[in-house]
Design a protein around this motif. Structure first.
Motif, mmCIF file in Angstrom:
data_model
loop_
_atom_site.group_PDB
_atom_site.id
_atom_site.type_symbol
_atom_site.label_atom_id
_atom_site.label_comp_id
_atom_site.label_asym_id
_atom_site.label_seq_id
_atom_site.Cartn_x
_atom_site.Cartn_y
_atom_site.Cartn_z
ATOM 1 N N GLY A 5 0.892 -1.200 0.065
ATOM 2 C CA GLY A 5 -0.067 0.054 0.216
ATOM 3 C C GLY A 5 0.750 1.385 0.089
ATOM 4 O O GLY A 5 1.946 1.060 0.439
ATOM 5 N N ASP A 6 0.141 2.324 -0.370
ATOM 6 C CA ASP A 6 1.024 3.648 -0.355
ATOM 7 C C ASP A 6 1.739 3.750 1.062
ATOM 8 O O ASP A 6 2.671 4.586 1.220
ATOM 9 N N ASN A 7 0.863 3.622 1.975
ATOM 10 C CA ASN A 7 1.502 4.240 3.394
ATOM 11 C C ASN A 7 1.930 2.893 4.047
ATOM 12 O O ASN A 7 1.923 2.725 5.448
ATOM 13 N N VAL A 8 2.355 1.910 3.379
ATOM 14 C CA VAL A 8 3.026 0.633 3.716
ATOM 15 C C VAL A 8 4.504 0.530 3.596
ATOM 16 O O VAL A 8 5.045 0.807 2.369
ATOM 17 N N PHE A 9 5.312 0.293 4.597
ATOM 18 C CA PHE A 9 6.682 0.135 4.647
ATOM 19 C C PHE A 9 7.298 -1.255 4.858
ATOM 20 O O PHE A 9 7.457 -1.146 6.288
ATOM 21 N N PRO A 10 7.225 -2.293 4.276
ATOM 22 C CA PRO A 10 7.568 -3.510 4.697
ATOM 23 C C PRO A 10 9.185 -3.606 5.000
ATOM 24 O O PRO A 10 10.098 -3.038 4.295
ATOM 25 N N ILE A 11 9.371 -4.349 6.043
ATOM 26 C CA ILE A 11 10.742 -4.711 6.280
ATOM 27 C C ILE A 11 11.057 -6.143 6.577
ATOM 28 O O ILE A 11 9.989 -6.927 6.783
ATOM 29 N N ILE A 12 12.283 -6.423 6.278
ATOM 30 C CA ILE A 12 12.550 -7.872 6.601
ATOM 31 C C ILE A 12 12.801 -8.167 8.088
ATOM 32 O O ILE A 12 13.480 -7.592 9.082
ATOM 33 N N GLY A 13 11.899 -9.093 8.591
ATOM 34 C CA GLY A 13 11.870 -9.389 10.062
ATOM 35 C C GLY A 13 10.888 -8.311 10.954
ATOM 36 O O GLY A 13 10.161 -8.035 10.254
ATOM 37 N N SER A 14 11.525 -8.120 11.822
ATOM 38 C CA SER A 14 10.932 -6.977 12.759
ATOM 39 C C SER A 14 11.696 -5.962 13.462
ATOM 40 O O SER A 14 12.956 -6.403 13.450
ATOM 41 N N PRO A 15 11.133 -4.646 13.769
ATOM 42 C CA PRO A 15 12.128 -3.923 14.444
ATOM 43 C C PRO A 15 12.666 -4.304 15.620
ATOM 44 O O PRO A 15 11.933 -5.106 16.486
ATOM 45 N N GLY A 16 13.700 -4.061 16.260
ATOM 46 C CA GLY A 16 14.422 -4.589 17.433
ATOM 47 C C GLY A 16 15.194 -3.862 17.979
ATOM 48 O O GLY A 16 15.384 -2.656 17.495
ATOM 49 N N ARG A 17 15.786 -4.342 19.036
ATOM 50 C CA ARG A 17 16.859 -3.349 19.930
ATOM 51 C C ARG A 17 18.283 -3.654 19.673
ATOM 52 O O ARG A 17 19.020 -3.076 20.548
ATOM 53 N N VAL A 18 18.632 -4.493 18.845
ATOM 54 C CA VAL A 18 20.056 -4.669 18.500
ATOM 55 C C VAL A 18 20.723 -3.474 17.793
ATOM 56 O O VAL A 18 20.326 -3.008 16.795
ATOM 57 N N ASN A 19 21.671 -2.765 18.677
ATOM 58 C CA ASN A 19 22.763 -1.911 18.015
ATOM 59 C C ASN A 19 24.125 -2.088 18.665
ATOM 60 O O ASN A 19 24.247 -2.763 19.486
ATOM 61 N N ALA A 20 24.953 -1.201 17.951
ATOM 62 C CA ALA A 20 26.476 -1.428 18.627
ATOM 63 C C ALA A 20 26.755 -1.000 19.957
ATOM 64 O O ALA A 20 27.262 -1.653 20.620
ATOM 65 N N ASP A 21 25.743 -0.010 20.227
ATOM 66 C CA ASP A 21 26.199 0.401 21.596
ATOM 67 C C ASP A 21 25.659 -0.488 22.850
ATOM 68 O O ASP A 21 26.137 -0.782 23.862
ATOM 69 N N ARG A 22 24.377 -1.142 22.296
ATOM 70 C CA ARG A 22 23.825 -2.094 23.208
ATOM 71 C C ARG A 22 24.705 -3.228 23.323
ATOM 72 O O ARG A 22 25.117 -3.967 24.430
ATOM 73 N N LEU A 23 24.998 -3.809 22.283
ATOM 74 C CA LEU A 23 26.047 -5.019 22.180
ATOM 75 C C LEU A 23 27.185 -4.963 22.784
ATOM 76 O O LEU A 23 27.468 -5.647 23.992
ATOM 77 N N ASP A 24 28.034 -3.496 22.769
ATOM 78 C CA ASP A 24 29.029 -3.249 23.488
ATOM 79 C C ASP A 24 28.865 -3.388 24.903
ATOM 80 O O ASP A 24 29.688 -3.591 25.730
ATOM 81 N N GLY A 25 27.815 -2.688 25.139
ATOM 82 C CA GLY A 25 27.404 -2.075 26.780
ATOM 83 C C GLY A 25 27.310 -3.696 27.565
ATOM 84 O O GLY A 25 27.729 -3.747 28.648
ATOM 85 N N ASP A 26 26.493 -4.610 26.998
ATOM 86 C CA ASP A 26 26.094 -5.541 27.477
ATOM 87 C C ASP A 26 27.254 -6.603 27.619
ATOM 88 O O ASP A 26 27.394 -7.519 28.790
ATOM 89 N N LEU A 27 28.073 -6.644 26.554
ATOM 90 C CA LEU A 27 29.201 -7.394 26.643
ATOM 91 C C LEU A 27 30.210 -7.090 27.696
ATOM 92 O O LEU A 27 30.797 -7.864 28.342
ATOM 93 N N ALA A 28 30.397 -5.695 28.035
ATOM 94 C CA ALA A 28 31.262 -5.344 28.802
ATOM 95 C C ALA A 28 30.826 -5.710 30.397
ATOM 96 O O ALA A 28 31.582 -6.027 31.205
ATOM 97 N N ARG A 29 29.244 -5.661 30.567
ATOM 98 C CA ARG A 29 28.776 -6.092 31.972
ATOM 99 C C ARG A 29 28.983 -7.677 32.168
ATOM 100 O O ARG A 29 29.273 -7.968 33.170
ATOM 101 N N PHE A 30 29.182 -8.507 31.064
ATOM 102 C CA PHE A 30 29.315 -9.772 31.515
ATOM 103 C C PHE A 30 30.563 -10.400 30.852
ATOM 104 O O PHE A 30 30.947 -11.532 30.922
ATOM 105 N N LYS A 31 31.521 -9.266 30.894
ATOM 106 C CA LYS A 31 32.967 -9.937 30.352
ATOM 107 C C LYS A 31 33.706 -10.869 31.231
ATOM 108 O O LYS A 31 34.474 -11.757 30.801
ATOM 109 N N ASP A 32 33.405 -10.733 32.576
ATOM 110 C CA ASP A 32 34.153 -11.922 33.367
ATOM 111 C C ASP A 32 33.642 -13.311 33.065
ATOM 112 O O ASP A 32 34.322 -14.122 33.576
#
Length: 334
Positions: free
Chosen positions: A131-158
């Motif tokens: 449709g004219d106001n439809v914007f399909p994407i592959i999969g679904s929106p999510g919360r993965v980004n470089a900052d989140r990955l780096d931050g959580d990896l640092a918290r669990f590094k030990d």
């Protein structure tokens, strides 16, 4: 386009019924909008009083009256309303009128209604909505980004740092309309995971979702516990994003669009674990991931490859802002 410093931030509501998978989609998209434009994101979890929540959404004709008190759907209204899930539809259809036309309405997923009832619909491509106001994407929106990955990896590094490579993240879903995870399939899945990890002298990082059947979870945990690695028991901080960040390979069950999208957003090899049941829509989604070079069916060995990380949430956020700006510019001045 950045917001001038003198302008107030956009008020963005991320609206869902609070279920983890649905909320992740609206908060992920709202967060990506906020990364591009000065914005205040407000998470709204809507609920319904008594038996109203059990009715088909279209029978909820007076949604304001039947909202639970903690839902807090009341003025001042947002600039951007980003919602997902059937429970939000009675509100998404009315927020435009309630706000005096001030809210731009974005519905994530296929609402199974004419898209024209919303300002913008962002469905998964495998739903084949157009449709004219439809914007399909592959999969679904999510919360993965470089900052989140780096931050959580640092918290669990030990915990994760000493694990032998290759590190294999194993993300197990569970029962849905199309899929299930029986004890027999869970036992077979454990063997499929154990063999290549043992062959490569690697380690596992295992996590389950709320939908994982308890018996299947117990079988998998019991049969993988002897391998080097960690199995999250659901207590303490959730290591999910840290597992994705630390992994050399990622294994996800075939039942969830969210899990596979998150995995493909890392740029790491993704292997899809077979479950009981079948879904044509999810098969199309996995085929899309395969065409992009992101995912392959789980076999009896691991192998590495490279691909451009999936960035559909950022692409969707850019589209939301482009259309919002055009919509706002076309409106008469108040």
């Amino acid at each position: 386009m950045a917001t001038p410093a003198t302008e107030r931030p956009l008020i963005v509501w991320a609206v869902s019924d609070g279920r983890a998978g649905i909320e992740a989609q609206v908060t992920g998209l709202a967060g990506a909008v906020a990364a591009r434009r000065k914005a205040k994101v407000v998470i709204k979890r809507v609920g319904w009083k008594g038996w109203i929540g059990r009715l088909p959404w279209w029978l909820n004709l007076l949604p304001k009256r039947f909202l639970s008190p903690e839902s807090e759907v009341a003025p001042p209204w947002p600039d951007l309303w980003i919602a997902a899930g059937r429970a939000t539809l009675p509100l998404s259809l009315r927020i435009k009128g309630w706000s005096g036309g001030q809210a731009y309405v974005v519905q994530v997923q296929d609402p199974r209604l004419p898209p024209s009832k919303f300002d913008l619909v962002i469905p998964p491509k495998h739903d084949r909505l157009a449709g004219d106001n439809v914007f399909p994407i592959i999969g679904s929106p999510g919360r993965v980004n470089a900052d989140r990955l780096d931050g959580d990896l640092a918290r669990f590094k030990d915990v994760l740092g000493p694990l032998p490579r290759p590190r294999v993240a194993v993300v197990i879903g569970g029962k849905s309309k199309a899929h299930d995870l029986s004890p027999i399939r869970a036992a077979a899945m454990a063997r499929e995971i154990e063999l290549p990890v043992t062959q490569e002298s690697g380690s596992v990082m295992v996590t389950f979702t709320r939908r994982t059947p308890p018996q299947a979870q117990a079988i998998l945990a019991s049969r993988l516990r002897h391998l080097p690695g960690v199995i999250w028991d659901g207590t303490g901080d959730n290591p999910y994003f840290a597992y994705l960040a630390a992994a050399d390979y990622i294994l996800v069950t075939e039942d969830s669009t969210n899990l596979a999208t998150d995995a493909a957003s890392t740029g790491k090899p993704v292997f899809i674990l077979k479950m009981d049941g079948e879904s044509l829509k999810l098969r199309r989604f996995h085929e899309d991931l395969e065409r992009l070079g992101a995912a392959r069916p789980m076999g009896d060995s691991f192998h590495s490859w490279r691909y451009e990380p999936l960035a559909e949430t950022d692409r969707a956020a850019a589209e939301v802002l482009t259309r919002y700006d055009a919509w706002k510019a076309a409106r008469p001045a108040l």
